[in-house]
Design a protein around this motif. Structure first.
Motif, PDB file in Angstrom:
ATOM      1  N   VAL A 137       0.837  -1.202   0.000  1.00 17.47           N
ATOM      2  CA  VAL A 137       0.000   0.000   0.000  1.00 17.47           C
ATOM      3  C   VAL A 137       0.870   1.249   0.000  1.00 17.47           C
ATOM      4  N   LEU A 138       1.851   1.302   0.884  1.00 15.61           N
ATOM      5  CA  LEU A 138       2.686   2.504   0.992  1.00 15.61           C
ATOM      6  C   LEU A 138       3.550   2.720  -0.247  1.00 15.61           C
ATOM      7  N   ILE A 139       4.078   1.651  -0.810  1.00 14.06           N
ATOM      8  CA  ILE A 139       4.869   1.789  -2.041  1.00 14.06           C
ATOM      9  C   ILE A 139       4.001   2.294  -3.184  1.00 14.06           C
ATOM     10  N   LEU A 140       2.814   1.717  -3.335  1.00  9.68           N
ATOM     11  CA  LEU A 140       1.912   2.153  -4.407  1.00  9.68           C
ATOM     12  C   LEU A 140       1.481   3.601  -4.206  1.00  9.68           C
ATOM     13  N   TYR A 141       1.145   3.975  -2.960  1.00  9.83           N
ATOM     14  CA  TYR A 141       0.779   5.368  -2.689  1.00  9.83           C
ATOM     15  C   TYR A 141       1.940   6.317  -2.979  1.00  9.83           C
ATOM     16  N   PHE A 142       3.156   5.907  -2.623  1.00 11.48           N
ATOM     17  CA  PHE A 142       4.317   6.760  -2.866  1.00 11.48           C
ATOM     18  C   PHE A 142       4.542   6.988  -4.356  1.00 11.48           C
ATOM     19  N   ILE A 143       4.552   5.905  -5.123  1.00 14.49           N
ATOM     20  CA  ILE A 143       4.754   6.030  -6.576  1.00 14.49           C
ATOM     21  C   ILE A 143       3.632   6.865  -7.199  1.00 14.49           C
ATOM     22  N   SER A 144       2.417   6.605  -6.773  1.00 15.30           N
ATOM     23  CA  SER A 144       1.263   7.374  -7.264  1.00 15.30           C
ATOM     24  C   SER A 144       1.445   8.862  -6.981  1.00 15.30           C
ATOM     25  N   ALA A 145       1.814   9.192  -5.747  1.00 15.43           N
ATOM     26  CA  ALA A 145       1.973  10.593  -5.370  1.00 15.43           C
ATOM     27  C   ALA A 145       3.089  11.275  -6.148  1.00 15.43           C
ATOM     28  N   VAL A 146       4.194  10.569  -6.365  1.00 21.78           N
ATOM     29  CA  VAL A 146       5.309  11.162  -7.110  1.00 21.78           C
ATOM     30  C   VAL A 146       4.910  11.423  -8.567  1.00 21.78           C
ATOM     31  N   LEU A 147       4.256  10.446  -9.198  1.00 15.80           N
ATOM     32  CA  LEU A 147       3.821  10.642 -10.590  1.00 15.80           C
ATOM     33  C   LEU A 147       2.852  11.816 -10.706  1.00 15.80           C
ATOM     34  N   LEU A 148       1.896  11.885  -9.771  1.00 19.73           N
ATOM     35  CA  LEU A 148       0.902  12.958  -9.825  1.00 19.73           C
ATOM     36  C   LEU A 148       1.499  14.309  -9.446  1.00 19.73           C
ATOM     37  N   ALA A 149       2.470  14.323  -8.537  1.00 21.52           N
ATOM     38  CA  ALA A 149       3.139  15.583  -8.192  1.00 21.52           C
ATOM     39  C   ALA A 149       3.924  16.121  -9.378  1.00 21.52           C
ATOM     40  N   CYS A 150       4.622  15.225 -10.080  1.00 19.54           N
ATOM     41  CA  CYS A 150       5.390  15.654 -11.265  1.00 19.54           C
ATOM     42  C   CYS A 150       4.486  16.218 -12.343  1.00 19.54           C
ATOM     43  N   SER A 151       3.410  15.520 -12.643  1.00 17.98           N
ATOM     44  CA  SER A 151       2.508  16.013 -13.689  1.00 17.98           C
ATOM     45  C   SER A 151       1.827  17.313 -13.258  1.00 17.98           C
ATOM     46  N   SER A 152       1.501  17.423 -11.981  1.00 16.91           N
ATOM     47  CA  SER A 152       0.866  18.652 -11.488  1.00 16.91           C
ATOM     48  C   SER A 152       1.827  19.821 -11.517  1.00 16.91           C
ATOM     49  N   TYR A 153       3.089  19.566 -11.239  1.00 17.23           N
ATOM     50  CA  TYR A 153       4.095  20.629 -11.304  1.00 17.23           C
ATOM     51  C   TYR A 153       4.217  21.160 -12.731  1.00 17.23           C
ATOM     52  N   ILE A 154       4.273  20.244 -13.683  1.00 17.47           N
ATOM     53  CA  ILE A 154       4.387  20.658 -15.086  1.00 17.47           C
ATOM     54  C   ILE A 154       3.136  21.409 -15.523  1.00 17.47           C
ATOM     55  N   ARG A 155       1.975  20.986 -15.041  1.00 17.11           N
ATOM     56  CA  ARG A 155       0.719  21.670 -15.381  1.00 17.11           C
ATOM     57  C   ARG A 155       0.498  22.929 -14.543  1.00 17.11           C
ATOM     58  N   GLU A 156       1.413  23.188 -13.601  1.00 14.41           N
ATOM     59  CA  GLU A 156       1.369  24.372 -12.729  1.00 14.41           C
ATOM     60  C   GLU A 156       0.121  24.401 -11.855  1.00 14.41           C
ATOM     61  N   SER A 157      -0.196  23.258 -11.272  1.00 11.52           N
ATOM     62  CA  SER A 157      -1.324  23.144 -10.347  1.00 11.52           C
ATOM     63  C   SER A 157      -0.754  23.099  -8.928  1.00 11.52           C
ATOM     64  N   SER A 158      -0.561  24.269  -8.346  1.00 13.48           N
ATOM     65  CA  SER A 158       0.223  24.400  -7.121  1.00 13.48           C
ATOM     66  C   SER A 158      -0.350  23.640  -5.924  1.00 13.48           C
ATOM     67  N   PHE A 159      -1.647  23.714  -5.702  1.00 17.90           N
ATOM     68  CA  PHE A 159      -2.207  23.049  -4.531  1.00 17.90           C
ATOM     69  C   PHE A 159      -2.189  21.529  -4.670  1.00 17.90           C
ATOM     70  N   PHE A 160      -2.316  21.031  -5.885  1.00 16.71           N
ATOM     71  CA  PHE A 160      -2.248  19.588  -6.090  1.00 16.71           C
ATOM     72  C   PHE A 160      -0.820  19.095  -5.906  1.00 16.71           C
ATOM     73  N   VAL A 161       0.178  19.908  -6.305  1.00 17.95           N
ATOM     74  CA  VAL A 161       1.575  19.563  -6.046  1.00 17.95           C
ATOM     75  C   VAL A 161       1.795  19.470  -4.538  1.00 17.95           C
ATOM     76  N   LEU A 162       1.262  20.419  -3.799  1.00 12.35           N
ATOM     77  CA  LEU A 162       1.390  20.423  -2.347  1.00 12.35           C
ATOM     78  C   LEU A 162       0.754  19.166  -1.740  1.00 12.35           C
TER      79      LEU A 162
END
Length: 88
Positions: free
Chosen positions: A45-70
């Motif tokens: 669970v923790l590994i999957l959540y971590f990978i999920s969060a990193v992928l979504l943080a990266c895409s959100s950063y590129i899309r400039e979605s600041s609160f989702f990156v946070l």
């Protein structure tokens, strides 16, 4: 609704797949946690959540979605904390 998915795909194919993969991994982790709530495999669970969060943080950063990156950075950090607690 279909136009929304097509536009998301057309705007940036890499980000589309990062978001799709991150979302799918988060859903799998939630499924493992919820369907095995009496004794879930927390390492998975923790590994999957971590990978999920990193992928979504990266895409959100590129899309400039600041609160989702946070939010995703918070989830990644708490997943790391959880992983440390499993082994210490």
């Amino acid at each position: 609704m279909i136009d929304f998915w097509v536009q998301t795909w057309k705007s940036n194919k890499l980000l589309f797949w990062l978001e799709a993969s991150g979302t799918a991994l988060g859903m799998v982790a939630a499924g493992i946690l919820n369907f095995n709530s009496t004794s879930p495999d927390m390492l998975s669970v923790l590994i999957l959540y971590f990978i999920s969060a990193v992928l979504l943080a990266c895409s959100s950063y590129i899309r400039e979605s600041s609160f989702f990156v946070l939010l995703m950075t918070f989830y990644a950090t708490t997943s790391i904390y959880g992983l440390i607690n499993l082994f210490v």
